[in-house]
Enzyme design. Structure first.
Site, PDB file in Angstrom:
ATOM      1  N   HIS A  52       0.865  -1.181   0.000  1.00  0.00           N
ATOM      2  CA  HIS A  52       0.000   0.000   0.000  1.00  0.00           C
ATOM      3  C   HIS A  52       0.898   1.227   0.000  1.00  0.00           C
ATOM      4  O   HIS A  52       1.739   1.399   0.883  1.00  0.00           O
ATOM      5  CB  HIS A  52      -0.920   0.021   1.222  1.00  0.00           C
ATOM      6  CG  HIS A  52      -1.841   1.206   1.235  1.00  0.00           C
ATOM      7  ND1 HIS A  52      -3.067   1.198   0.603  1.00  0.00           N
ATOM      8  CD2 HIS A  52      -1.695   2.445   1.780  1.00  0.00           C
ATOM      9  CE1 HIS A  52      -3.635   2.381   0.773  1.00  0.00           C
ATOM     10  NE2 HIS A  52      -2.831   3.161   1.470  1.00  0.00           N
ATOM     11  N   CYS A  53       0.738   2.073  -1.002  1.00  0.00           N
ATOM     12  CA  CYS A  53       1.624   3.218  -1.171  1.00  0.00           C
ATOM     13  C   CYS A  53       0.962   4.491  -0.642  1.00  0.00           C
ATOM     14  O   CYS A  53      -0.055   4.925  -1.180  1.00  0.00           O
ATOM     15  CB  CYS A  53       1.978   3.405  -2.645  1.00  0.00           C
ATOM     16  SG  CYS A  53       3.045   4.829  -2.937  1.00  0.00           S
TER      17      CYS A  53
END
Length: 230
Positions: A52-53
């Site tokens: 998850h960025c």
């Protein structure tokens, strides 16, 4: 299909390891395809979960990992250009006021350039060997990987050409990538043959099916399409 559960007999027929089954997500209460993972930040299950960025406020997975790679290329180029400009102006400029204003840029921009270059290098390696950040960091906790020794090639690695094709073109496929069919935990020299690039693009043996508009024309005849895949 992608959501079908493989029983022991089917696994033996497909020469799959016993650990290669679809699992149930305890949060979404649905079947998870191979390489999928639930993201608590997005509250969704993501196919071929990488991470998850927080930069893009989204998960990086099967259909956008290639796009994320290009995002890193642009970020790296922008940070590098800004760092070079700031350092050149700071040491070569004459206006003292401008130099004071450039101090934060001289300190921060080279650090961000190094950070994005490191991320670009890392994700380039992941693309070449068909791995994900999650699989690399959690090898010993993942059912379909933990029986393999550390340093063993990814069971989804079918050669650089195939790996790059499936990395770049997953977003253009008509159907999701069937990772279960691609799973092969044997050493590369023990495998029958490399996977054709057409498999990565969702193209059937007769030339029909999906395909990436960057790599092949969807309406091209079989001979022409095959030539474009070389």
């Amino acid at each position: 299909g992608d959501g079908a559960i493989v029983d022991a007999a089917d696994a033996a027929d497909l020469r799959l390891a016993p650990c290669v089954y679809d699992r149930m997500c305890k949060y979404c209460e649905q079947e998870l395809p191979l390489r999928a993972k639930h993201c608590r930040a997005c509250n969704k299950c993501v196919r071929k979960m990488d991470h998850h960025c927080p930069w893009v406020a989204n998960c990086v997975g099967e259909r956008n990992h290639g796009i994320f790679w290009w995002y890193l290329v642009l970020e790296c180029a922008l940070n590098l250009w800004t760092a070079i400009f700031a350092v050149a102006e700071f040491f070569g400029g004459n206006a003292s006021d401008l130099k004071q204003a450039l101090v934060p840029a001289v300190v921060v921009c080279p650090l961000f350039a190094l950070l994005t270059a490191g991320l670009l290098w890392t994700h380039s390696g992941l693309a070449l060997f068909n791995r994900t950040t999650f699989e690399s960091l959690s090898h010993s906790r993942i059912e379909y990987l933990k029986h393999l020794p550390q340093g063993h090639r990814s069971p989804f690695d079918h050669g650089v050409r195939f790996n790059v094709a499936v990395f770049c073109c997953a977003c253009a496929r008509d159907t999701p990538v069937d990772w279960k069919a691609l799973y092969d935990d044997a050493e590369p020299r023990a495998r029958a043959r490399p996977r054709p690039v057409g498999d990565a693009l969702g193209i059937a043996a007769d030339g029909t099916g999906g395909g990436c508009p960057c790599c092949c024309a969807p309406t091209a005849p079989k001979a022409s399409r095959a030539a474009n895949l070389l």
